[in-house]
Design a protein around this motif. Structure first.
Motif, mmCIF file in Angstrom:
data_model
loop_
_atom_site.group_PDB
_atom_site.id
_atom_site.type_symbol
_atom_site.label_atom_id
_atom_site.label_comp_id
_atom_site.label_asym_id
_atom_site.label_seq_id
_atom_site.Cartn_x
_atom_site.Cartn_y
_atom_site.Cartn_z
ATOM 1 N N GLN A 24 -17.138 -7.395 17.952
ATOM 2 C CA GLN A 24 -16.463 -6.147 18.309
ATOM 3 C C GLN A 24 -17.170 -5.046 17.298
ATOM 4 O O GLN A 24 -17.262 -5.229 16.059
ATOM 5 N N ARG A 25 -17.679 -4.000 18.085
ATOM 6 C CA ARG A 25 -18.467 -2.961 17.236
ATOM 7 C C ARG A 25 -17.409 -2.282 16.161
ATOM 8 O O ARG A 25 -16.338 -1.957 16.490
ATOM 9 N N GLY A 26 -17.888 -2.137 14.735
ATOM 10 C CA GLY A 26 -16.922 -1.248 13.943
ATOM 11 C C GLY A 26 -17.345 0.045 13.671
ATOM 12 O O GLY A 26 -16.687 0.857 13.217
ATOM 13 N N ARG A 27 -18.391 0.582 14.338
ATOM 14 C CA ARG A 27 -18.848 1.881 14.365
ATOM 15 C C ARG A 27 -19.320 2.538 15.756
ATOM 16 O O ARG A 27 -19.443 1.642 16.686
ATOM 17 N N GLU A 28 -19.539 3.883 15.891
ATOM 18 C CA GLU A 28 -19.864 4.484 17.321
ATOM 19 C C GLU A 28 -21.462 4.095 17.109
ATOM 20 O O GLU A 28 -22.156 3.972 16.265
ATOM 21 N N PRO A 29 -22.053 4.111 18.145
ATOM 22 C CA PRO A 29 -21.340 4.132 19.464
ATOM 23 C C PRO A 29 -20.670 2.868 20.051
ATOM 24 O O PRO A 29 -20.660 1.795 19.431
#
Length: 136
Positions: A24-29
């Motif tokens: 699960q991405r913690g930063r953009e994008p």
């Protein structure tokens, strides 16, 4: 971004026991969405080398590269990059979210489907294709 040019990203598609590793991405994008572990390719780094580095940094998982699984161009406001995904054979490690990953999980095809829109566009189709091909 215009004058900065197109960036090159690398990702690792790791399948183990009919499950794919996602973070699960913690930063953009795409902060908060589920994606393959990956990030920017460093200067002088090979494609497989970069994908395995990103995999280790974000998950602690060790894998063996099998070759390019996919090449995609992503053009969004503020982001233009080419993402090269390496298919990988899992070697060791259950995984633990690190670097810019909020969480991680090993997902079956059915579990991936339940994530719905929380999965980064294009990831589900790529993972399903490789799950059917059985990377192991």
């Amino acid at each position: 971004m215009g004058e900065e040019g197109v960036r090159v990203g690398v990702a690792a598609l790791v399948i183990r026991d009919d499950r794919c590793l996602l973070v699960q991405r913690g930063r953009e994008p795409n902060a908060g969405r589920w994606a393959l572990p990956g990030g920017k390719l460093h200067w002088g780094e090979g494609l497989a080398e970069g994908a395995l580095r990103e995999l280790r940094e974000e998950t602690g998982v060790e894998a063996e590269p099998l070759g390019v699984a996919d090449i995609a161009e992503i053009r969004e406001p503020g982001h233009h990059y080419v993402l090269i995904t390496q298919a990988c054979r899992w070697r060791r490690g259950e995984g633990m979210a690190g670097d810019d990953a909020r969480a991680l999980g090993w997902f079956s095809e059915a579990e991936l489907e339940t994530l719905g829109e929380a999965v980064v566009p294009g990831v589900r189709a790529l993972v399903e294709r490789w799950l059917c091909a059985s990377v192991e």
